[in-house]
Design a protein around this motif. Structure first.
Motif, PDB file in Angstrom:
ATOM      1  N   TRP A 261     -43.404 -83.791 -61.571  1.00  0.00           N
ATOM      2  CA  TRP A 261     -43.345 -84.215 -60.173  1.00  0.00           C
ATOM      3  C   TRP A 261     -44.651 -83.985 -59.429  1.00  0.00           C
ATOM      4  CZ3 TRP A 261     -39.501 -86.871 -57.678  1.00  0.00           C
ATOM      5  CH2 TRP A 261     -38.326 -87.068 -58.405  1.00  0.00           C
ATOM      6  N   PHE A 262     -45.539 -83.185 -60.005  1.00  0.00           N
ATOM      7  CA  PHE A 262     -46.804 -82.897 -59.335  1.00  0.00           C
ATOM      8  C   PHE A 262     -47.973 -83.749 -59.862  1.00  0.00           C
ATOM      9  CE2 PHE A 262     -44.252 -79.145 -58.548  1.00  0.00           C
ATOM     10  CZ  PHE A 262     -44.468 -78.953 -57.186  1.00  0.00           C
ATOM     11  N   LYS A 263     -47.679 -84.615 -60.816  1.00  0.00           N
ATOM     12  CA  LYS A 263     -48.734 -85.457 -61.389  1.00  0.00           C
ATOM     13  C   LYS A 263     -49.401 -86.318 -60.326  1.00  0.00           C
ATOM     14  CE  LYS A 263     -49.565 -88.905 -64.998  1.00  0.00           C
ATOM     15  NZ  LYS A 263     -48.944 -89.742 -66.073  1.00  0.00           N
ATOM     16  N   ASP A 264     -48.613 -86.894 -59.439  1.00  0.00           N
ATOM     17  CA  ASP A 264     -49.154 -87.765 -58.390  1.00  0.00           C
ATOM     18  C   ASP A 264     -49.155 -87.098 -57.015  1.00  0.00           C
ATOM     19  OD1 ASP A 264     -49.410 -89.877 -60.263  1.00  0.00           O
ATOM     20  OD2 ASP A 264     -47.285 -90.348 -60.038  1.00  0.00           O
ATOM     21  N   ALA A 265     -48.936 -85.784 -56.981  1.00  0.00           N
ATOM     22  CA  ALA A 265     -48.923 -85.068 -55.699  1.00  0.00           C
ATOM     23  C   ALA A 265     -50.338 -84.928 -55.158  1.00  0.00           C
ATOM     24  CB  ALA A 265     -48.287 -83.696 -55.885  1.00  0.00           C
ATOM     25  N   LYS A 266     -50.440 -84.748 -53.860  1.00  0.00           N
ATOM     26  CA  LYS A 266     -51.753 -84.632 -53.227  1.00  0.00           C
ATOM     27  C   LYS A 266     -52.239 -83.188 -53.238  1.00  0.00           C
ATOM     28  CE  LYS A 266     -51.704 -88.686 -50.274  1.00  0.00           C
ATOM     29  NZ  LYS A 266     -51.918 -89.238 -48.921  1.00  0.00           N
ATOM     30  N   HIS A 374     -31.241 -85.322 -40.031  1.00  0.00           N
ATOM     31  CA  HIS A 374     -31.164 -83.874 -40.191  1.00  0.00           C
ATOM     32  C   HIS A 374     -32.533 -83.273 -40.516  1.00  0.00           C
ATOM     33  CE1 HIS A 374     -29.591 -80.017 -41.995  1.00  0.00           C
ATOM     34  NE2 HIS A 374     -28.805 -80.140 -40.941  1.00  0.00           N
ATOM     35  N   ALA A 375     -33.583 -84.090 -40.481  1.00  0.00           N
ATOM     36  CA  ALA A 375     -34.931 -83.634 -40.814  1.00  0.00           C
ATOM     37  C   ALA A 375     -35.524 -82.830 -39.669  1.00  0.00           C
ATOM     38  CB  ALA A 375     -35.819 -84.832 -41.140  1.00  0.00           C
ATOM     39  N   LYS A 376     -36.271 -81.775 -40.036  1.00  0.00           N
ATOM     40  CA  LYS A 376     -36.913 -80.910 -39.042  1.00  0.00           C
ATOM     41  C   LYS A 376     -38.405 -80.873 -39.373  1.00  0.00           C
ATOM     42  CE  LYS A 376     -32.707 -78.832 -40.324  1.00  0.00           C
ATOM     43  NZ  LYS A 376     -31.827 -79.147 -39.291  1.00  0.00           N
ATOM     44  N   THR A 377     -39.195 -81.605 -38.594  1.00  0.00           N
ATOM     45  CA  THR A 377     -40.596 -81.759 -38.965  1.00  0.00           C
ATOM     46  C   THR A 377     -41.440 -82.176 -37.760  1.00  0.00           C
ATOM     47  OG1 THR A 377     -42.047 -82.848 -40.574  1.00  0.00           O
ATOM     48  CG2 THR A 377     -40.270 -84.183 -39.654  1.00  0.00           C
ATOM     49  N   ALA A 378     -42.757 -82.038 -37.888  1.00  0.00           N
ATOM     50  CA  ALA A 378     -43.655 -82.399 -36.784  1.00  0.00           C
ATOM     51  C   ALA A 378     -45.060 -82.632 -37.306  1.00  0.00           C
ATOM     52  CB  ALA A 378     -43.665 -81.305 -35.718  1.00  0.00           C
ATOM     53  N   VAL A 379     -45.819 -83.416 -36.547  1.00  0.00           N
ATOM     54  CA  VAL A 379     -47.243 -83.628 -36.834  1.00  0.00           C
ATOM     55  C   VAL A 379     -48.016 -83.395 -35.538  1.00  0.00           C
ATOM     56  CG1 VAL A 379     -49.024 -85.259 -37.563  1.00  0.00           C
ATOM     57  CG2 VAL A 379     -46.768 -85.309 -38.646  1.00  0.00           C
ATOM     58  N   ILE A 380     -49.083 -82.606 -35.643  1.00  0.00           N
ATOM     59  CA  ILE A 380     -49.907 -82.262 -34.486  1.00  0.00           C
ATOM     60  C   ILE A 380     -51.293 -82.874 -34.651  1.00  0.00           C
ATOM     61  CG2 ILE A 380     -50.704 -80.385 -32.999  1.00  0.00           C
ATOM     62  CD1 ILE A 380     -47.631 -80.427 -33.529  1.00  0.00           C
ATOM     63  N   ASP A 381     -51.677 -83.738 -33.715  1.00  0.00           N
ATOM     64  CA  ASP A 381     -53.026 -84.337 -33.687  1.00  0.00           C
ATOM     65  C   ASP A 381     -53.411 -85.033 -34.988  1.00  0.00           C
ATOM     66  OD1 ASP A 381     -53.471 -83.521 -31.064  1.00  0.00           O
ATOM     67  OD2 ASP A 381     -54.379 -81.621 -31.657  1.00  0.00           O
ATOM     68  N   ASP A 382     -52.430 -85.555 -35.700  1.00  0.00           N
ATOM     69  CA  ASP A 382     -52.657 -86.248 -36.977  1.00  0.00           C
ATOM     70  C   ASP A 382     -53.320 -85.368 -38.033  1.00  0.00           C
ATOM     71  OD1 ASP A 382     -51.573 -88.677 -36.115  1.00  0.00           O
ATOM     72  OD2 ASP A 382     -53.480 -89.317 -35.242  1.00  0.00           O
ATOM     73  N   GLU A 383     -53.319 -84.054 -37.819  1.00  0.00           N
ATOM     74  CA  GLU A 383     -54.014 -83.145 -38.726  1.00  0.00           C
ATOM     75  C   GLU A 383     -53.134 -82.027 -39.278  1.00  0.00           C
ATOM     76  OE1 GLU A 383     -57.295 -81.644 -36.540  1.00  0.00           O
ATOM     77  OE2 GLU A 383     -58.489 -83.483 -36.685  1.00  0.00           O
ATOM     78  N   GLY A 412     -58.746 -83.679 -45.814  1.00  0.00           N
ATOM     79  CA  GLY A 412     -58.627 -85.122 -45.647  1.00  0.00           C
ATOM     80  C   GLY A 412     -57.731 -85.756 -46.686  1.00  0.00           C
ATOM     81  N   SER A 413     -56.711 -85.014 -47.140  1.00  0.00           N
ATOM     82  CA  SER A 413     -55.802 -85.538 -48.160  1.00  0.00           C
ATOM     83  C   SER A 413     -54.903 -86.640 -47.610  1.00  0.00           C
ATOM     84  CB  SER A 413     -54.926 -84.403 -48.704  1.00  0.00           C
ATOM     85  OG  SER A 413     -54.036 -83.931 -47.708  1.00  0.00           O
ATOM     86  N   GLY A 414     -54.734 -86.647 -46.300  1.00  0.00           N
ATOM     87  CA  GLY A 414     -53.857 -87.643 -45.683  1.00  0.00           C
ATOM     88  C   GLY A 414     -52.408 -87.221 -45.638  1.00  0.00           C
ATOM     89  N   ILE A 415     -52.114 -85.936 -45.947  1.00  0.00           N
ATOM     90  CA  ILE A 415     -50.733 -85.467 -45.985  1.00  0.00           C
ATOM     91  C   ILE A 415     -50.073 -85.545 -44.607  1.00  0.00           C
ATOM     92  CG2 ILE A 415     -51.182 -83.003 -45.592  1.00  0.00           C
ATOM     93  CD1 ILE A 415     -48.855 -84.187 -48.349  1.00  0.00           C
ATOM     94  N   ALA A 416     -50.846 -85.266 -43.555  1.00  0.00           N
ATOM     95  CA  ALA A 416     -50.304 -85.349 -42.188  1.00  0.00           C
ATOM     96  C   ALA A 416     -50.014 -86.802 -41.816  1.00  0.00           C
ATOM     97  CB  ALA A 416     -51.271 -84.722 -41.194  1.00  0.00           C
ATOM     98  N   LYS A 417     -50.874 -87.704 -42.250  1.00  0.00           N
ATOM     99  CA  LYS A 417     -50.639 -89.128 -41.978  1.00  0.00           C
ATOM    100  C   LYS A 417     -49.424 -89.632 -42.752  1.00  0.00           C
ATOM    101  CE  LYS A 417     -55.389 -90.308 -40.738  1.00  0.00           C
ATOM    102  NZ  LYS A 417     -56.599 -91.120 -41.071  1.00  0.00           N
ATOM    103  N   ASP A 418     -49.253 -89.139 -43.988  1.00  0.00           N
ATOM    104  CA  ASP A 418     -48.060 -89.492 -44.768  1.00  0.00           C
ATOM    105  C   ASP A 418     -46.792 -89.063 -44.036  1.00  0.00           C
ATOM    106  OD1 ASP A 418     -49.711 -90.463 -46.721  1.00  0.00           O
ATOM    107  OD2 ASP A 418     -49.452 -88.773 -48.099  1.00  0.00           O
ATOM    108  N   LEU A 419     -46.844 -87.865 -43.461  1.00  0.00           N
ATOM    109  CA  LEU A 419     -45.683 -87.361 -42.730  1.00  0.00           C
ATOM    110  C   LEU A 419     -45.430 -88.189 -41.474  1.00  0.00           C
ATOM    111  CD1 LEU A 419     -43.416 -85.343 -42.457  1.00  0.00           C
ATOM    112  CD2 LEU A 419     -45.024 -83.708 -41.452  1.00  0.00           C
ATOM    113  N   THR A 420     -46.496 -88.618 -40.821  1.00  0.00           N
ATOM    114  CA  THR A 420     -46.347 -89.477 -39.637  1.00  0.00           C
ATOM    115  C   THR A 420     -45.637 -90.778 -39.994  1.00  0.00           C
ATOM    116  OG1 THR A 420     -48.346 -88.555 -38.617  1.00  0.00           O
ATOM    117  CG2 THR A 420     -47.581 -90.688 -37.791  1.00  0.00           C
ATOM    118  N   VAL A 421     -45.995 -91.352 -41.135  1.00  0.00           N
ATOM    119  CA  VAL A 421     -45.355 -92.593 -41.590  1.00  0.00           C
ATOM    120  C   VAL A 421     -43.857 -92.367 -41.785  1.00  0.00           C
ATOM    121  CG1 VAL A 421     -45.177 -94.222 -43.523  1.00  0.00           C
ATOM    122  CG2 VAL A 421     -47.427 -93.565 -42.646  1.00  0.00           C
TER     123      VAL A 421
END
Length: 471
Positions: A261-266, A374-383, A412-421
């Protein structure tokens, strides 16, 4: 000689980098979220640590227990910590694991513990002190943490109502930090106790009859014991049947996929576990998760995007949001509508605060599906990405044990942007109810909700000032 030393030093530095490197991927799809758990359990080599607020007795949950039993038979150490009030795994199922899940040396490697049983409660306040953590930790190196409990509805398998949720799968140093937190709680003997599977032993039944139930019980102890053994056998056969179903390809997940599961992880950095102290019980002197979350969010410079299924802001949250908006920070929050909510008490608390949130300038959305978010999540300043078990309500602030993961996306992995999507997918299924300090789409709000549900929330809303600390 120097060349060899240089090569050796280079290899050590490379290995150190590999050990420290952290990888992550989100589990948004229900089927993936279930399969990932199955795969991690089946791939475990030495240890599985499980902690959940709610594990039920349905087929999905019982299949999970059966898989953990199989891991125990392989010699894997399995610890399972459940909230005593919110979980409903049968004591006969637990007893069956103690009888059947032995390794080749005859050792039982699986242990169940319960958090804050009713018999350990000393005050009314203690009843509300629950463990809301949700995690699966394997071999000290792989972790799934997030909003999902263990039940069919958290994996899209319920025929009536499902809970749309989100987890993160993560590896690296933060997993060891999480393991340290877990073991600290596991050994917290004042509030974490071993499950009562021993009461199904005959000598325990005799003791109970002699000290509690009286002579009538004592005369029928053999009959009662036989009935208990029958129920344990039934639980054992059910687990075996569910495993066979999974092996045959007719289950809700695939058997032994061997997937990495971590082969394509960021690859990420700036990762931190958010957790409360295990040395203290919850209360005003142990609100570390709340303190850290408020510290992170209050420093936002441009925008804050939050998804919280239950939204009952405390005074501290109101002050923080007002300050952010006064500084020009855009605050957007998505929560459940009356249509989608599973909790009328929480919805009454939200309704009581809704107008104030809109008036202060929060852009507010209500999830508008029959299913529940039921998701509990947030993104701050896209970062900065935040994900875990914390709701924006008084319970998570002060009463419940909560955990979460913070990722500062400095690489700059884009993980925060992925979460925003992902959050925006929830937003796309939501109705805008507040923007620019004005209520929006008033005629569409609660349009598909029955009169009973509306009436019940109105009644509960009158009691909100009295019960808000427990919401």
């Amino acid at each position: 000689m120097r060349i060899h030393q240089t090569l050796a030093l280079t290899m050590l530095m490379t290995l150190a980098t590999q050990v420290k490197a952290e990888k992550a991927r989100f589990l948004y799809d229900d089927k993936e979220a279930l399969q990932a758990r199955v795969d991690l359990i089946q791939q475990a080599k030495s240890e599985i640590l499980v902690e959940y607020f709610a594990v039920t007795d349905d087929d999905v949950s019982t299949t999970g227990v059966a898989l953990l039993c199989e891991a125990s038979k392989r010699g894997v150490r399995v610890n399972i910590l459940l909230d005593a009030l919110s979980s409903s795994v049968k004591d006969t199922t637990i007893a069956a694991t103690q009888r059947d899940c032995k390794d080749k040396n005859g050792k039982t490697n699986i242990t169940f513990k319960l958090f804050n049983r009713l018999e350990d409660v000393h005050t009314i306040y203690d009843i509300f002190n629950r463990v809301h953590d949700k995690m699966l930790l394997v071999d000290g190196s792989k972790l799934i943490i997030g909003g999902r409990n263990v039940d069919a509805k958290y994996f899209g398998l319920d025929k009536k109502r499902n809970f749309h949720d989100l987890d993160i799968m993560i590896s690296g140093k933060v997993v060891q930090d999480t393991r340290k937190y877990y073991m600290g709680l596991w050994e917290k003997n004042d509030i974490v106790k071993k499950a009562y599977y021993d009461k199904l032993q005959r000598e325990k039944l005799v003791y109970i009859c002699e000290t509690v139930r009286g002579p009538e019980c004592d005369e029928n102890v053999d009959k009662l014991y036989a009935l208990m053994l029958r129920d344990v056998k039934s639980s054992s056969e059910r687990m075996k049947s569910l495993l066979e179903r999974l092996k045959s390809g007719k289950g809700t997940a695939k058997w032994n996929t061997g997937k990495d599961w971590f082969k394509d992880a960021k690859e990420i950095d700036g990762v931190k576990l958010l957790s409360n102290s295990t040395e203290k019980n919850m209360g005003s002197k142990n609100m570390l998760v709340s303190d850290e979350l408020y510290s992170i969010v209050s420093k936002a410079k441009k925008k804050v995007l939050i998804l919280s299924p239950y939204l009952i802001p405390t005074k501290r949250a109101h002050t923080m949001f007002q300050d952010l908006i006064d500084r020009g920070v855009k605050v957007t929050i998505i929560t459940n509508s009356l249509k989608s909510t599973d909790n009328l008490f929480a919805q009454a608390g939200y309704k009581a605060a809704k107008d104030t949130m809109i008036a202060m300038g929060i852009e507010l959305y209500e999830y508008n599906l029959v299913d529940t978010t039921h998701a509990k999540t947030a993104v701050i300043d896209d970062e900065i990405a935040l994900i875990g078990t914390y709701n924006l309500d008084p319970r998570s602030s002060k009463l419940n044990r909560e955990v979460g993961i913070m990722i500062k996306d400095t690489k700059g992995s884009g993980i925060a942007k992925d979460l925003t999507v992902i959050i925006n997918k929830f937003k796309a299924d939501s109705l805008l109810v507040g923007k620019d300090r004005q209520e929006m789409n008033k005629n569409l709000q609660d349009a598909e909700v029955g009169s009973f549900k509306k009436g019940a929330v109105k009644v509960i809303e009158q009691a909100v000032p009295l019960i808000k600390p427990q919401l």
